[in-house]
Design a protein around this motif. Structure first.
Motif, mmCIF file in Angstrom:
data_model
loop_
_atom_site.group_PDB
_atom_site.id
_atom_site.type_symbol
_atom_site.label_atom_id
_atom_site.label_comp_id
_atom_site.label_asym_id
_atom_site.label_seq_id
_atom_site.Cartn_x
_atom_site.Cartn_y
_atom_site.Cartn_z
ATOM 1 N N GLY A 164 1.054 -1.034 0.042
ATOM 2 C CA GLY A 164 -0.011 -0.102 -0.011
ATOM 3 C C GLY A 164 0.689 1.166 0.250
ATOM 4 N N ALA A 165 1.819 1.114 0.819
ATOM 5 C CA ALA A 165 2.803 2.489 0.972
ATOM 6 C C ALA A 165 3.363 2.618 -0.410
ATOM 7 N N SER A 166 3.949 1.680 -1.092
ATOM 8 C CA SER A 166 4.487 1.499 -2.286
ATOM 9 C C SER A 166 3.709 2.440 -3.508
ATOM 10 N N LEU A 167 2.425 1.717 -3.478
ATOM 11 C CA LEU A 167 1.666 2.026 -4.429
ATOM 12 C C LEU A 167 1.098 3.544 -4.315
ATOM 13 N N MET A 168 0.932 3.845 -2.912
ATOM 14 C CA MET A 168 0.696 5.310 -2.650
ATOM 15 C C MET A 168 1.672 6.233 -3.137
ATOM 16 N N LEU A 169 2.874 5.958 -2.913
ATOM 17 C CA LEU A 169 4.102 6.698 -3.201
ATOM 18 C C LEU A 169 4.244 6.708 -4.852
ATOM 19 N N THR A 170 4.083 5.540 -5.528
ATOM 20 C CA THR A 170 4.385 5.802 -6.891
ATOM 21 C C THR A 170 3.321 6.397 -7.562
#
Length: 411
Positions: free
Chosen positions: A16-22
């Protein structure tokens, strides 16, 4: 294998954190693609568009500590959901914009405020809390690397829609992409159920936000890192905002802008992984200085010659490798100095300096171009400040490598 098994419970949070950041960074970094057609259609100047981007960076920087403090108090999930909603609303307002005010509110205030809730500082704080200390630096690098993939999708998509149907369809494509922020923030919000490590007598977890701020600004290493962080924002936002226009002035293929941003995103994956790994082994603050110094040399090399497709893509690869490698290094250094509870807030304090640099990079570049009809002075200033900041950061990190962090001293 044991390391992967230990991280398995954190996978949904890290995803979730990676998708949010990307998504948040990839879309935001690609807005410069629309600068020329948008300004001509809406009837605003280049400097007015860059003013909106500059305001975006100021709004992001000055609301970041607030978002971090509220996340520590109320949890990450509600803050991130609010940020996702603001981001989508900002893009929608851009799609229907008819003048400067709509661009200022949408691209500037709404997206800028949303980034303080869903972008680098909060994403890194979520990832840091989700894993144990031995694997933290590498995990931060992995999340930062995954967060780099957004430009590989957003830039080519936006440019293709822009060329085929116009800039409003390009931004509308970004609106559709941004809808995935809602499930991403929901998964990342599971971190609220992860308990903080047990507090120690030297921890900052039991102190107030006001005391944490005071201790941060009483730490010389933090002050130098924060000052040098200014140049990071200035250089990167200058490129994402003005490089497409610079390439157009030089008569390059319009798709080269999107390809350049895509190459930056691709090599950013490698750089983020490398600096996440390196930060677990060497002095994080010295590595930061090395990034700033190297970026400045690469900028000087590129802008001192007439650009070609080959040199532009080589430039993009080199800059991409150094692009967001600062993320895991800054986040890791702050955790080491100040602990986990106030990480998002203290990262936000440092990030204010970064965003002041971003403001100067976006607006200053636009003003110089409008005044002189050239970006020469803009890149020369960026190189000079970058070299200075890199040398100071490296020197301080090496001269005082064993300074005990003020935040962790027993009071």
């Amino acid at each position: 294998m044991n390391a992967l098994q230990a991280l398995r419970p954190a996978f949904p949070i890290l995803f979730g954190a990676s998708l949010m950041l990307t998504l948040s960074m990839g879309i935001r970094q690609s807005l410069g693609i629309f600068m020329q057609p948008l300004t001509q259609d809406v009837g605003i100047s280049i400097s007015e568009f860059t003013l909106a981007i500059a305001i975006q960076n100021l709004a992001w920087g000055f609301t970041q500590p607030i978002a971090g403090a509220y996340a520590a108090r109320f949890g990450f999930r509600p803050i991130m959901l609010i940020g996702a909603g603001l981001y989508i609303a900002g893009l929608i307002l851009m799609v229907i914009a008819q003048g400067f005010l709509s661009i200022m509110i949408g691209a500037g205030i709404l997206i800028g405020t949303s980034l303080s809730c869903i972008a680098s500082s909060v994403s890194m704080a979520v990832a840091a809390r989700a894993v144990a200390a031995p694997s933290r630096s590498l995990v931060l690098g992995i999340v930062s690397a995954a967060g780099s993939l957004g430009a590989l999708i957003a830039a080519p998509l936006g440019q293709a829609l822009n060329q085929e149907y116009g800039w409003r369809f390009g931004v509308a494509g970004f609106v559709i992409l941004s809808l995935a922020l809602i499930p991403a923030t929901w998964f990342a919000g599971k971190v609220d159920k992860v308990p903080l490590p047990a507090a120690t007598s030297t921890d900052m977890d039991s102190i107030s936000a006001k005391t944490a701020v005071g201790r941060a600004f009483g730490n010389a290493s933090f002050i130098v890192m924060t000052g040098a962080y200014f140049v990071c924002g200035m250089q990167l936002v200058f490129l994402t905002t003005h490089l497409p226009t610079y390439l157009a002035i030089c008569g390059m293929d319009p798709m080269l802008s999107a390809q350049t941003l895509g190459v930056i995103g691709g090599f950013n994956v490698l750089g983020s992984l490398f600096f996440g790994w390196a930060g677990g082994r060497w002095n994080k603050l010295a590595l930061l200085g090395g990034i700033y110094f190297s970026r400045s040399l690469i900028l000087a090399w590129y802008f001192m010659q007439t650009p070609t497709t080959t040199t532009t893509l080589i430039f993009a690869a080199l800059m991409g490798f150094l692009w967001l490698g600062v993320g895991p290094l800054v986040a890791g250094a702050i955790v080491e100095m100040f602990g986990l509870k106030w990480q998002a807030m203290i990262s936000g304090l440092a990030f204010m300096s970064h965003q002041l640099g971003s403001f100067l990079g976006a607006l200053g570049g636009g003003l110089i171009y409008d005044s002189l009809g050239s970006y020469t002075l803009a890149w020369q200033v960026g190189v000079a400040i970058g070299l200075t900041a890199g040398i100071i950061q490296i020197a301080f990190a090496l001269i005082r490598p064993s300074e005990p962090p003020l935040a962790l001293r027993t009071t």
